[in-house]
Design a protein around this motif. Structure first.
Motif, short mmCIF file in Angstrom:
data_model
loop_
_atom_site.label_atom_id
_atom_site.label_comp_id
_atom_site.label_asym_id
_atom_site.label_seq_id
_atom_site.Cartn_x
_atom_site.Cartn_y
_atom_site.Cartn_z
N VAL A 30 0.85 -1.20 0.00
CA VAL A 30 0.00 0.00 0.00
C VAL A 30 0.88 1.25 0.00
N MET A 31 1.95 1.22 0.82
CA MET A 31 2.88 2.36 0.86
C MET A 31 3.49 2.61 -0.52
N HIS A 32 3.82 1.52 -1.21
CA HIS A 32 4.44 1.63 -2.53
C HIS A 32 3.48 2.31 -3.52
N PHE A 33 2.20 1.95 -3.46
CA PHE A 33 1.22 2.54 -4.38
C PHE A 33 0.89 3.99 -4.02
N VAL A 34 0.74 4.25 -2.72
CA VAL A 34 0.49 5.63 -2.29
C VAL A 34 1.68 6.50 -2.69
N GLY A 35 2.88 5.96 -2.48
CA GLY A 35 4.09 6.69 -2.82
C GLY A 35 4.18 7.02 -4.30
#
Lengths: 172, 206
Positions: A30-35
């Motif tokens: 999720v962090m990777h996509f939000v980032g």
């Protein structure tokens, strides 16, 4: 060299963390996509303005959105490091073996490096200072446009090859 | 269920699912990620500007980026249809999938309201203007709905239990980052807490 890379690429503490808590890996995803959304939403917007989209924007203020792109990049690097360092916990393959055979991961890292180089050129050649003078309705110089186009191409390229990594060879 | 199975057995769904080509499933997923970057990223940037970051960015001029956001949305609508079709029985019987759809519907509705509230006709606004309280509320809601959509979309690949745990972890991390950001910003600004003080020539008040 190989022994050294094999040693530093596997992070047992990360592996234990991932194995202990099932939410760690998806949280990193999720962090990777939000980032990446933050990165494209701010850096991409800046690039598009230089290329002439949304010309009503003065360039200098748009720059104030860029720290959010940096934050997005940091989120991606942090989560991406977890994917590499803790890979063993997920698919029981040494990250070194993936790194040396997976063309998509290699391309992704090269593209990120080139994007960094592009940013360096932007800052060192004075283009960065020049674009700050661009007011509403004004056109960016060709050099700035070339750098902006390269940035867009490289970041979308990073997303594309990044998505392909799991379809590349994951071990030798 | 027969209907859902029929969708999965359709020619397109079968090819995308079973083709070893990277131009099948992998590329559909990549397109879904491009779309996410465009709609979530660009509308998120408008949300951040509305909340007061990057003052001086003309909100009305940002209106020019809305068509590109919609390109992102339609890319994801199309690629999303394909992704659902190849695993129709799994996705269409999964509560998480419907949470994602609801979050997207709420985000798009909020985005339309936000546009109406803060993005006026081009060239009519003061670029440094602060958005209304309603605009800020809508911007905050937009970011929250997108975070929900991205999180629920990602955890469709996991068991519902792990999905709930992940949602909790995203919430905790989000709150921690928000608090950390607030404190960090206050420390950096020497406690004035005034975003616009950097813009004006008037020294900030203590």
């Amino acid at each position: 060299m190989e022994a050294f890379l094999r040693y530093i690429l596997r992070w047992p503490i990360l592996e234990q963390f991932i194995q202990a808590y099932a939410w760690v890996w998806p949280l990193a995803e999720v962090m990777h996509f939000v980032g990446l959304a933050l990165l494209i939403g701010t850096v991409g917007l800046f690039d598009l303005r230089l290329l002439g989209m949304g010309k009503g924007l003065a360039v200098a203020p748009v720059r104030r959105l860029l720290p959010w792109g940096v934050f997005g990049f940091v989120l991606c690097v942090a989560s991406g490091s977890l994917f590499v360092g803790g890979l063993w916990a997920n698919i029981a393959v040494h990250p070194y073996d993936v790194l040396i055979v997976n063309r998509f991961l290699q391309t992704k890292l090269i593209f990120i490096g080139l994007a960094g180089l592009n940013l360096l050129v932007f800052n060192l050649t004075g283009v960065s200072r020049a674009v700050d003078q661009i007011g509403p309705g004004e056109d960016a110089p060709p050099m700035a446009k070339a750098i902006a186009a390269a940035s867009l191409f490289l970041w979308f390229g990073v997303i594309y090859v990044g998505r392909l990594i799991v379809w590349g060879n994951l071990s030798i | 269920m027969d209907f859902l199975a029929a969708i999965e057995e359709s020619g397109l769904a079968t090819w995308v699912r079973e083709s070893p080509s990277i131009f099948a499933y992998a590329t559909v997923l990549a397109i879904h990620t491009f779309g996410l970057a465009l709609i979530v990223g660009l509308s998120g940037a408008v949300g951040l500007r509305t909340l007061g970051f990057a003052p001086g960015v003309s909100l009305s001029a940002l209106g020019r980026f809305f068509p590109l956001m919609w390109v992102g949305f339609w890319l994801n609508f199309a690629s999303g249809l394909v992704l659902v079709a190849i695993d129709a029985r799994v996705f269409l019987t999964m509560p998480t999938f419907y949470i994602k759809m609801l979050a997207i519907a709420l985000a798009l509705t909020t985005l339309r309201l936000l546009r109406k509230e803060v993005v006026g006709p081009e060239g009519t606004d003061d670029a440094t203007a602060t958005a209304s309280a309603k605009g800020k509320l809508l911007a905050g809601a937009l970011l929250l709905f997108w975070l929900t959509a991205v999180t629920s979309g990602r955890v469709t690949a996991y068991d519902a239990y792990i999905g709930r745990q992940t949602a909790g972890a995203v919430l905790v991390l989000g709150v921690l980052l928000l608090l950390g950001g607030q404190i960090g910003a206050r420390v950096l600004r020497g406690g004035t807490g005034n975003e616009r003080s950097t813009m004006s020539t008037i020294p900030s008040r203590r």
